[in-house]
Design an enzyme around this catalytic site. Structure first.
Site, mmCIF file in Angstrom:
data_model
loop_
_atom_site.group_PDB
_atom_site.id
_atom_site.type_symbol
_atom_site.label_atom_id
_atom_site.label_comp_id
_atom_site.label_asym_id
_atom_site.label_seq_id
_atom_site.Cartn_x
_atom_site.Cartn_y
_atom_site.Cartn_z
ATOM 1 N N ASP A 7 3.437 4.096 6.692
ATOM 2 C CA ASP A 7 2.668 3.919 7.926
ATOM 3 C C ASP A 7 3.514 3.420 9.089
ATOM 4 O O ASP A 7 4.631 2.946 8.917
ATOM 5 C CB ASP A 7 1.568 2.878 7.696
ATOM 6 C CG ASP A 7 2.134 1.459 7.611
ATOM 7 O OD1 ASP A 7 3.041 1.245 6.789
ATOM 8 O OD2 ASP A 7 1.693 0.588 8.388
ATOM 9 N N LYS A 66 0.801 -1.210 0.000
ATOM 10 C CA LYS A 66 0.000 0.000 0.000
ATOM 11 C C LYS A 66 0.838 1.266 0.000
ATOM 12 O O LYS A 66 0.385 2.326 -0.383
ATOM 13 C CB LYS A 66 -0.868 0.060 1.287
ATOM 14 C CG LYS A 66 -1.877 -0.988 1.460
ATOM 15 C CD LYS A 66 -2.575 -0.699 2.823
ATOM 16 C CE LYS A 66 -3.043 -1.960 3.423
ATOM 17 N NZ LYS A 66 -3.616 -1.742 4.782
ATOM 18 N N GLY A 67 2.087 1.162 0.503
ATOM 19 C CA GLY A 67 2.886 2.342 0.829
ATOM 20 C C GLY A 67 3.031 3.385 -0.264
ATOM 21 O O GLY A 67 3.148 4.574 0.030
ATOM 22 N N GLU A 114 7.894 3.014 -5.990
ATOM 23 C CA GLU A 114 7.942 2.473 -4.624
ATOM 24 C C GLU A 114 8.077 3.604 -3.602
ATOM 25 O O GLU A 114 8.588 4.679 -3.911
ATOM 26 C CB GLU A 114 9.107 1.458 -4.540
ATOM 27 C CG GLU A 114 9.340 0.813 -3.200
ATOM 28 C CD GLU A 114 8.167 0.000 -2.658
ATOM 29 O OE1 GLU A 114 7.042 0.515 -2.588
ATOM 30 O OE2 GLU A 114 8.410 -1.150 -2.240
ATOM 31 N N ASP A 115 7.624 3.343 -2.399
ATOM 32 C CA ASP A 115 7.707 4.367 -1.351
ATOM 33 C C ASP A 115 9.120 4.473 -0.774
ATOM 34 O O ASP A 115 9.656 5.559 -0.639
ATOM 35 C CB ASP A 115 6.683 4.101 -0.224
ATOM 36 C CG ASP A 115 6.755 2.690 0.364
ATOM 37 O OD1 ASP A 115 7.547 1.859 -0.138
ATOM 38 O OD2 ASP A 115 6.018 2.421 1.323
ATOM 39 N N ASP A 149 14.512 -0.058 1.732
ATOM 40 C CA ASP A 149 15.092 -0.208 3.060
ATOM 41 C C ASP A 149 16.155 -1.318 2.979
ATOM 42 O O ASP A 149 17.275 -1.057 2.559
ATOM 43 C CB ASP A 149 13.950 -0.535 4.029
ATOM 44 C CG ASP A 149 14.368 -0.544 5.477
ATOM 45 O OD1 ASP A 149 15.209 0.274 5.851
ATOM 46 O OD2 ASP A 149 13.846 -1.374 6.249
HETATM 47 P P1 IMP Z 1 12.572 -3.521 2.153
HETATM 48 O O1 IMP Z 1 13.178 -3.749 3.507
HETATM 49 O O2 IMP Z 1 13.474 -2.718 1.262
HETATM 50 O O3 IMP Z 1 12.123 -4.807 1.521
HETATM 51 O O4 IMP Z 1 11.283 -2.619 2.399
HETATM 52 C C1 IMP Z 1 10.034 -3.222 2.621
HETATM 53 C C2 IMP Z 1 8.968 -2.263 2.999
HETATM 54 O O5 IMP Z 1 9.144 -1.899 4.364
HETATM 55 C C3 IMP Z 1 8.882 -0.931 2.271
HETATM 56 O O6 IMP Z 1 8.286 -1.005 1.024
HETATM 57 C C4 IMP Z 1 8.020 -0.160 3.264
HETATM 58 O O7 IMP Z 1 6.650 -0.444 3.044
HETATM 59 C C5 IMP Z 1 8.478 -0.711 4.604
HETATM 60 N N1 IMP Z 1 9.388 0.261 5.276
HETATM 61 C C6 IMP Z 1 10.732 0.267 5.292
HETATM 62 N N2 IMP Z 1 11.217 1.312 5.999
HETATM 63 C C7 IMP Z 1 10.125 1.995 6.435
HETATM 64 C C8 IMP Z 1 9.960 3.209 7.216
HETATM 65 O O8 IMP Z 1 10.911 3.888 7.650
HETATM 66 N N3 IMP Z 1 8.670 3.582 7.449
HETATM 67 C C9 IMP Z 1 7.600 2.879 6.989
HETATM 68 N N4 IMP Z 1 7.711 1.759 6.250
HETATM 69 C C10 IMP Z 1 8.966 1.323 5.972
HETATM 70 MG MG MG Z 2 6.020 -0.684 0.606
#
Ligand code: IMP
Ligand code: MG
Length: 183
Positions: free
Chosen positions: A167, A51-52, A107-108, A111
């Site tokens: 969120d 959803k982000g 993408e939002d 991370d």
């Molecule tokens: P990944 O760790 O790169 O796979 O990120 C996975 C998901 O974690 C992202 O798409 C976000 O939805 C969520 N996420 C990572 N960091 C944050 C943050 O600081 N705030 C909110 N959501 C986050």
């Molecule tokens: Mg996301």
């Protein structure tokens, strides 16, 4: 996260604004122009990972001037401990056949890099004309899987952030700015 029980409690967890509405607007204009440059007569498909990225997608698509379609997908990546199994579970898939599009993933935040790494692999296997990744935020210091977005609007330190689609416990997605969360 402790349960939020009052408006005061809700507000007190918004520690400080990291990126303002105006800064987001400015950078989205540039990102829209960058996406325009991908167009070569074949349509672009903007793919938002729910959803982000829903707020970012809504604003970014209006900064794009070339023919483009909008698509959404919901993806969940599976891990054994901290190691990706390489399995991506698509809880809602794209309706488009991506082979006739230039794909731009919207993408939002990147991370650890795991989600996008998996989604990119999956979409590349479907042979799009090209594939680019645009992210609103990048936290490179948190990377576990090597992943570099093609375009990032803001690089931030290792803060947990909320707002503008992001969120904490499903709250704060509707904040118009990006803020640090006060845990
Ligand atoms: P990944 O760790 O790169 O796979 O990120 C996975 C998901 O974690 C992202 O798409 C976000 O939805 C969520 N996420 C990572 N960091 C944050 C943050 O600081 N705030 C909110 N959501 C986050
Ligand atoms: Mg996301």
């Amino acid at each position: 996260m402790e349960e939020i029980k009052s408006i005061q409690d809700y507000e007190s967890r918004i520690k400080r604004v990291i990126v303002t509405e105006d800064q987001i607007k400015e950078e989205i204009k540039k990102a829209g122009k960058w996406i325009d440059g991908i167009y070569d007569g074949k349509p672009i498909l903007l793919v938002s990972i729910l959803k982000g990225a829903f707020v970012f997608m809504a604003d970014l698509c209006r900064a794009v001037s070339v023919p483009c379609e909008i698509g959404f997908m919901c993806a969940k990546s599976y891990y054994q401990g901290t190691v990706s199994t390489g399995i991506v579970n698509i809880t809602m898939d794209l309706e488009q056949d991506v082979s006739s599009y230039h794909i731009v993933i919207v993408e939002d935040i990147v991370d650890t890099g795991r989600t996008l790494n998996d989604v990119v692999k999956l979409l590349k296997a479907r042979k799009p004309l090209s594939l680019h990744v645009v992210t609103l935020l990048d936290k490179p210091s948190r990377r576990v899987v090597e992943f570099k977005p093609d375009y990032s609007l803001f690089t931030i330190p290792d803060y947990f952030v909320i707002g503008y689609g992001l969120d904490c416990g499903e709250y704060y997605r509707n904040l118009p700015y990006i803020a640090e969360y006060n845990a």
